[in-house]
Scaffold this active site. Structure first.
Site, short mmCIF file in Angstrom:
data_model
loop_
_atom_site.label_atom_id
_atom_site.label_comp_id
_atom_site.label_asym_id
_atom_site.label_seq_id
_atom_site.Cartn_x
_atom_site.Cartn_y
_atom_site.Cartn_z
N LYS A 93 -22.84 4.49 123.83
CA LYS A 93 -23.38 3.11 123.77
C LYS A 93 -23.41 2.60 122.34
O LYS A 93 -23.84 3.30 121.43
CB LYS A 93 -24.81 3.12 124.33
CG LYS A 93 -25.45 1.78 124.46
CD LYS A 93 -25.32 1.27 125.87
CE LYS A 93 -25.99 -0.08 126.03
NZ LYS A 93 -25.06 -1.18 126.14
N GLY B 293 -27.36 7.89 117.67
CA GLY B 293 -26.29 8.88 117.55
C GLY B 293 -24.91 8.23 117.43
O GLY B 293 -24.08 8.66 116.63
N CYS B 294 -24.68 7.21 118.21
CA CYS B 294 -23.39 6.52 118.19
C CYS B 294 -23.17 5.79 116.87
O CYS B 294 -22.06 5.77 116.34
CB CYS B 294 -23.28 5.56 119.37
SG CYS B 294 -23.34 6.42 120.97
N THR B 295 -24.23 5.21 116.33
CA THR B 295 -24.13 4.54 115.04
C THR B 295 -23.86 5.55 113.93
O THR B 295 -23.00 5.33 113.07
CB THR B 295 -25.43 3.75 114.75
OG1 THR B 295 -25.61 2.79 115.80
CG2 THR B 295 -25.38 3.05 113.41
N ALA C 99 -20.20 6.64 114.21
CA ALA C 99 -19.30 5.57 113.77
C ALA C 99 -19.33 5.42 112.25
O ALA C 99 -18.28 5.23 111.62
CB ALA C 99 -19.70 4.25 114.45
#
Length: 183
Positions: free
Chosen positions: A64, A69-71, A74
């Protein structure tokens, strides 16, 4: 009596949820051709895997946009963009989020590599990365390293977002050193 009812409810929930959590399709085998796709990116352009033949592709799936975690993951890929360029590699991120969500995520976080929207989950499923919780479906945190010929060179199904880019760069380095020089 309440304990028995509670236990029965827990067992029923487990029976219903566990198969869905484990309902991922199978990932492509190492050495096999990577499933081709065409998906829209955050800038609205269509991106196809075949567009990158001759380059290494880091195809990473994430759950998402704009989550911790995704940020973090990235940002690590963004910081390492010059290193990927040195390795003749591109990074492509894929989630079930919309093009608009990706556009906001990239603008807010200063990301300049392609994030691809797979709202119908077809590509996520083709790579064995679909997590299905019944009413909610999203991408598992998986990465596939695809060689310049379009074959799966490495698959990561256990990813630490804070260290993953460094891990992928190390593997790219090893794989490129192992390749015979082209005449």
């Amino acid at each position: 009596m309440l304990k028995i009812v509670l236990l029965v409810v827990i067992v029923i929930v487990a029976i219903l949820l566990v198969p869905r959590l484990l309902s991922r399709g199978s990932a492509p085998a190492l050495g096999s051709a990577a499933p081709d796709f065409t998906l829209p990116s955050q800038d609205g352009s269509s991106v196809s895997l075949k567009d990158y033949r001759g380059k290494w592709v880091v195809l990473y799936f994430y759950p998402k946009d704009q989550t911790p975690g995704c940020t973090r993951e990235a940002h690590q890929f963004q910081v390492d963009q010059p290193k990927y360029a040195e390795h003749n590699a591109v990074v492509l991120g894929v989630s079930a989020d919309s093009v608009d969500s990706h556009k906001q995520f990239c603008a807010g976080e200063g990301l300049n590599f392609k994030l691809l929207a797979d709202s119908n989950h077809k590509v996520i499923d083709a790579y064995g990365s679909l997590t299905n919780l019944g009413v909610v479906k999203f991408a598992a945190r998986h990465t596939f390293l695809i060689d310049p010929s379009g074959n799966i060179a490495k698959a990561y199904t256990s990813v630490d977002p804070a260290k993953h880019s460094t891990e992928v760069l190390g593997e790219l380095d090893q794989l490129q050193k192992a390749q015979p020089a082209k005449p």
